[in-house]
Design a protein around this motif. Structure first.
Motif, mmCIF file in Angstrom:
data_model
loop_
_atom_site.group_PDB
_atom_site.id
_atom_site.type_symbol
_atom_site.label_atom_id
_atom_site.label_comp_id
_atom_site.label_asym_id
_atom_site.label_seq_id
_atom_site.Cartn_x
_atom_site.Cartn_y
_atom_site.Cartn_z
ATOM 1 N N VAL A 114 0.801 -1.238 0.000
ATOM 2 C CA VAL A 114 0.000 0.000 0.000
ATOM 3 C C VAL A 114 0.832 1.285 0.000
ATOM 4 C CG1 VAL A 114 -2.157 -0.790 1.086
ATOM 5 C CG2 VAL A 114 -0.230 -0.070 2.525
ATOM 6 N N GLY A 168 2.703 -2.460 8.822
ATOM 7 C CA GLY A 168 1.710 -3.425 9.299
ATOM 8 C C GLY A 168 2.282 -4.760 9.736
ATOM 9 N N HIS A 250 -4.657 5.960 9.820
ATOM 10 C CA HIS A 250 -3.391 5.547 9.198
ATOM 11 C C HIS A 250 -3.457 4.151 8.611
ATOM 12 C CE1 HIS A 250 -3.053 3.770 13.140
ATOM 13 N NE2 HIS A 250 -2.000 3.091 12.767
ATOM 14 N N PRO A 254 -6.907 -1.381 1.215
ATOM 15 C CA PRO A 254 -6.154 -1.400 -0.049
ATOM 16 C C PRO A 254 -7.056 -1.639 -1.259
ATOM 17 C CG PRO A 254 -5.268 -2.976 1.548
ATOM 18 C CD PRO A 254 -6.579 -2.513 2.080
ATOM 19 N N ASP A 277 0.546 -9.211 14.181
ATOM 20 C CA ASP A 277 0.681 -7.880 13.597
ATOM 21 C C ASP A 277 -0.162 -7.744 12.323
ATOM 22 O OD1 ASP A 277 1.571 -5.335 13.154
ATOM 23 O OD2 ASP A 277 3.694 -5.835 12.943
ATOM 24 N N THR A 281 -3.997 -5.529 11.736
ATOM 25 C CA THR A 281 -4.168 -4.549 10.654
ATOM 26 C C THR A 281 -5.322 -4.982 9.740
ATOM 27 O OG1 THR A 281 -1.788 -4.143 10.767
ATOM 28 C CG2 THR A 281 -2.927 -3.299 8.835
HETATM 29 P P1 AMP Z 1 -0.647 -1.420 12.304
HETATM 30 O O1 AMP Z 1 -0.513 -0.259 13.216
HETATM 31 O O2 AMP Z 1 0.192 -2.601 12.625
HETATM 32 O O3 AMP Z 1 -2.068 -1.795 12.062
HETATM 33 O O4 AMP Z 1 -0.069 -0.954 10.891
HETATM 34 C C1 AMP Z 1 -0.501 0.217 10.271
HETATM 35 C C2 AMP Z 1 0.563 0.696 9.304
HETATM 36 O O5 AMP Z 1 0.691 -0.260 8.218
HETATM 37 C C3 AMP Z 1 0.212 2.011 8.647
HETATM 38 O O6 AMP Z 1 0.762 3.097 9.352
HETATM 39 C C4 AMP Z 1 0.787 1.855 7.255
HETATM 40 O O7 AMP Z 1 2.172 2.139 7.302
HETATM 41 C C5 AMP Z 1 0.623 0.374 6.972
HETATM 42 N N1 AMP Z 1 -0.702 0.024 6.410
HETATM 43 C C6 AMP Z 1 -1.800 0.819 6.282
HETATM 44 N N2 AMP Z 1 -2.828 0.122 5.790
HETATM 45 C C7 AMP Z 1 -2.377 -1.152 5.588
HETATM 46 C C8 AMP Z 1 -2.984 -2.346 5.099
HETATM 47 N N3 AMP Z 1 -4.259 -2.392 4.734
HETATM 48 N N4 AMP Z 1 -2.207 -3.462 5.018
HETATM 49 C C9 AMP Z 1 -0.908 -3.440 5.400
HETATM 50 N N5 AMP Z 1 -0.290 -2.353 5.893
HETATM 51 C C10 AMP Z 1 -1.014 -1.218 5.991
#
Ligand code: AMP
Ligand code: MG
Length: 340
Positions: A114, A168, A250, A254, A277, A281
């Protein structure tokens, strides 16, 4: 006789104190966040040595995966010439395999490709609202399928404009790498902000982990005792930004290229940090209704903290409730919330 009994009590207390592991703790700034490490071992020297090894392991993970810095392995991948296959070392090859499989399993809700959309929304810098046309133009480059991955030859080809984002999954991967050290310790805990992982014996057989109330993150909604594995939280946070009156979360969906509309938080427990993790997400993107159905089907231990008017509603998957009830991996030391 009484004297002997008193002496025996003192001797036992001294023995207990000598057996009790020593706890050492420290904080560091890594992966764009404040990290807390705690290690327990038979003596202070060993506990401190273990802390040092844990910290080194986290630094190595950051050097590999962080997209907060550009001089990392993933940073270099993101700067690779589009269209040219790049050889991956075995570790990164396995990571890519896992990313692909979780991406597929979550129906695309988790997508580490993403990056271009994260940039367009200015999530890590100045928030802005991109036009629909801009989002549409970025969607093809923001999908993992745009990265040609060959799991046999272990090569990957970056698409034009492609950027992988480890936000993520990086913290989870860092926790798993620390577990692989197999430290001679009575237990340790790493708090990576949003992701907590424990290994080995904690104090009183587990580590108390407070789960933040998404309405006021400095307040605890409830606490769980973490005995093993990792707890990952995805939620509205200080990283959510505003563009005018609009909240820009944030975490992006996608599939649409829009920020996921859910404004609570979701916590996932999994033995493997990477999975916890990724899943928190993905479940944030799915939202509580679809997310709980999916988590039940996939036997995932997840709990949603949902804002309803000004109340907090807690809904958990069967996998979570079973673990809480059985108490094998985690159980609640509920504070002020009633039972889950
Ligand atoms: P988390 O805090 O582990 O949920 O991860 C969020 C972070 O992952 C965001 O700040 C982005 O950098 C990235 N991200 C955002 N949306 C997605 C998604 N749908 N799938 C994977 N990574 C993401
Ligand atoms: Mg995550």
């Amino acid at each position: 006789m009484r004297l002997l009994a008193a002496w025996m009590t003192i001797a036992l207390a001294a023995a207990a104190a000598a057996d009790r592991p020593v706890e050492a703790a420290r904080t560091a700034y890594l992966m764009g966040t404040r990290v807390t490490l705690v290690a327990r071992a038979a003596g202070r020297e060993l506990a401190t040595e273990n802390l040092e090894s844990l910290l080194q392991s986290l630094e190595q993970s950051e050097a590999l995966l962080s997209t907060w810095r550009i001089d990392t392995t993933l940073g270099r991948l993101n700067a690779a010439s589009p269209g040219e296959p790049l050889a991956l070392d075995p570790g990164l090859c396995t990571t890519f395999q896992k990313l692909t499989s979780w991406h597929e399993r979550t129906g695309g809700a988790f997508d580490p490709a993403v990056g271009p959309l994260v940039d367009a929304w200015g999530i890590e810098r100045d928030p802005r609202v991109p036009s629909d046309a801009e989002i549409r133009s970025l969607l093809p480059a923001s999908r993992l399928s745009a990265w040609q991955f060959d799991p046999v030859g272990c090569t990957v080809t970056r698409p034009p404009r492609g950027r992988l984002d480890s936000g993520g999954f990086g913290k989870g991967a860092a926790f798993d790498a620390a577990v692989r050290l197999r430290l001679p310790a009575d237990g340790w805990l790493i708090d990576l902000g949003g992701q907590v992982g424990a290994h080995g014996q904690g104090p009183f057989g587990g580590w108390r982990v407070g789960i933040a109330d998404p309405r006021r993150r400095d307040r605890e909604a409830f606490a769980v005792r973490l005995i093993t594995g990792s707890l990952a939280t995805s939620g509205g946070s200080e990283r959510d930004r505003r563009a005018g009156v609009r909240r820009i979360g944030h975490i992006l969906d996608p599939r649409s290229g829009q920020p996921a509309p859910f404004d609570g938080s979701v916590v996932v427990w999994h033995e493997e940090g990477f999975a916890a993790d990724v899943l928190s997400t993905a479940l944030y993107v799915m939202g509580p209704e679809a997310g709980l159905r999916w988590a039940d089907r996939e036997q995932i231990a997840a709990v949603y903290l949902i804002r309803h008017n000004n109340e907090l509603v807690i809904r958990s998957s069967r996998g979570w409730t079973e673990r809480v009830r059985v108490g094998r991996a985690i159980y609640t030391g509920v504070s002020g919330m009633g039972r889950l």
